[in-house]
Design a protein around this motif. Structure first.
Motif, PDB file in Angstrom:
ATOM      1  N   LEU A  48       0.989  -1.118  -0.075  1.00  0.00           N
ATOM      2  CA  LEU A  48      -0.337   0.160  -0.215  1.00  0.00           C
ATOM      3  C   LEU A  48       1.285   1.139   0.138  1.00  0.00           C
ATOM      4  N   GLU A  52      -2.863   5.479   0.383  1.00  0.00           N
ATOM      5  CA  GLU A  52      -3.703   4.183   0.398  1.00  0.00           C
ATOM      6  C   GLU A  52      -4.152   4.075   1.577  1.00  0.00           C
ATOM      7  N   ASP A 288      -7.193  -4.588   3.921  1.00  0.00           N
ATOM      8  CA  ASP A 288      -7.269  -3.178   2.677  1.00  0.00           C
ATOM      9  C   ASP A 288      -6.361  -3.932   1.902  1.00  0.00           C
ATOM     10  N   ASN A 291      -6.615  -7.142   0.928  1.00  0.00           N
ATOM     11  CA  ASN A 291      -8.045  -7.007  -0.388  1.00  0.00           C
ATOM     12  C   ASN A 291      -7.523  -6.358  -1.732  1.00  0.00           C
ATOM     13  N   ARG A 292      -6.521  -5.183  -1.639  1.00  0.00           N
ATOM     14  CA  ARG A 292      -5.931  -4.727  -2.871  1.00  0.00           C
ATOM     15  C   ARG A 292      -5.291  -5.283  -3.804  1.00  0.00           C
TER      16      ARG A 292
END
Length: 419
Positions: A48, A52, A288, A291-292
């Motif tokens: 990230l 983000e 996150d 998931n990204r």
């Protein structure tokens, strides 16, 4: 799997293992520290960007948690919660009636004031009552822990995972409570019946003493602060029912008490569970990142299990998967993983309720299943140590029966067009 995806999964796995290890984790890292380590690693490893990561943190959820913590603090230090709990327990005339009062009081108060707080408040109260009344302590402590978990499902502010669901779903506080209060009350009765049945022999033939079992000195009730707190809490509930944003309503209530209490605010801020807020913030970033990098994790597995999420069989499978996942990952991280798939599903309104019930009731499966359980066990360790197997004896039937009852009721709701 891409290199970025591999790094994301590896970091998430590291965080999960540290959380699972608890006090035995390497370098004595606890859950908040584990989530912070994971969040920093997600950025350093390039999974990230800093932007983000910042966007991944749900500030509304953190604001709601902060506001509720401050409100609960004033309800506690004013003596309001203590006086209410003692009054209800004091009215018990038999050991069995006391057990039911504990179940009802713990469950209903947990729906309004978060289950962890109620367990922290009522554990010493029950120890004192059972000691003076010469009653077995274990059934009452188990009734407290399990009922506080069950009762917390009734509102979107009853426990951390419900707070997260409230911010992730489109359910309002009032609409959610309208559907979940009947389920919570039913499951409180079922849970109480299980504890009463398992400890029937220990409670049979016992009587409450004639003298006041709560004669020991109690926390002094600050009537002025208790009145102010009661008024603010009433206003907060009205705001929730009126559909006001829960995070803003909770912060407004917190600010009103900070101003109206006329006490040093540093005392209040010192009682805020900043570690829990850090735990949530770090997990938002870690989940996150996964998931990204690899797409919604739960979404990759869900289609294999749920072809028709509206049927009773598939809802039961989802509930079972939620119970297992909540005990493997802990309920808050599991809800964070599952919410992406649930939000995009055609039956999302129904599945949010199923997820709330099953992830909450999963906390009753083992002694380590929820923080509320550990609070009770820690508070009673000197007088009545709660063993893992003693808790499991109650936890297994309670979790299975209440989860199925909730799933069945929600399926009926769907058939009647209520969801």
């Amino acid at each position: 799997m891409t290199d970025r995806g591999f790094l994301a999964v590896a970091i998430f796995s590291l965080v999960y293992l540290i959380i699972l290890a608890g006090e035995n984790s390497p370098r004595k890292l606890d859950r908040p520290a584990a989530s912070l380590v994971g969040a920093v690693l997600m950025i350093v490893a390039g999974v990230l960007t800093r932007r983000e990561a910042a966007q991944a943190i749900d500030l509304a959820t953190l604001a709601l948690l902060l506001g509720m913590m401050i409100v609960i603090h004033y309800a506690t230090i004013s003596g309001l919660l203590d006086a209410l709990a003692r009054t209800l327990v004091q009215r018990s005339r038999t050991p069995s009636q006391l057990l039911w009062v504990v179940c009802g009081t713990a469950g209903l108060l947990s729906a309004l004031f978060v289950n962890d707080t109620i367990c922290l408040l009522m554990t010493p109260l029950l120890l004192m009552v059972s000691r003076r009344a010469k009653l077995p302590t274990e059934p009452y402590l188990l009734a407290l822990a399990t009922s506080s978990n069950v009762g917390s499902v009734m509102t979107l502010t009853g426990n951390p995972q419900d707070i997260l669901i409230g911010q992730s779903s489109h359910w309002s506080w009032g609409a959610y409570a309208l559907r979940m209060v009947p389920i919570g009350l039913l499951c409180l009765l079922l849970n109480g019946a299980i504890v009463r049945w398992l400890y029937a022999k220990q409670l049979s033939g016992l009587e409450m003493p004639a003298e006041n079992t709560l004669a020991e000195p109690t926390a002094r009730l600050d009537r002025k602060l208790a009145t102010k707190t009661g008024v603010v809490i009433s206003g907060l509930l009205i705001a929730f029912l009126a559909g006001a944003p829960m995070d803003l309503a909770a912060l407004c209530a917190a600010v009103a008490l900070l101003i109206g209490a006329n006490r040093p605010t540093e005392e209040t801020f010192a009682r805020v569970d900043w570690a829990l807020l850090l735990f949530f913030a770090g997990l938002f970033v870690v989940v996150d990142g996964v998931n990204r990098a690899e797409g919604p994790v739960f979404a990759r597995l869900a289609p294999l299990l749920f072809h028709n999420a509206g049927s009773l069989t598939q809802l039961s499978l989802f509930s079972l998967a939620s119970v297992i996942g909540s005990n493997l990952f802990s309920n808050v991280p599991f809800v964070m993983l599952a919410r992406g798939w649930v939000a995009s599903h055609s039956q999302a309104p129904l599945l949010w309720l199923v997820l709330a019930a099953s992830s909450t009731f999963a906390g009753n499966l083992t002694l380590l299943g929820s923080v509320a359980n550990l609070i009770v066990a820690q508070g009673a360790k000197e007088e009545c140590p709660l063993g893992f197997w003693a808790f499991l004896k109650v936890g297994i039937p309670s979790t299975l029966i209440t989860t199925f009852a909730a799933t069945l009721t929600l399926w009926v709701y769907r058939r009647l067009g209520l969801v």
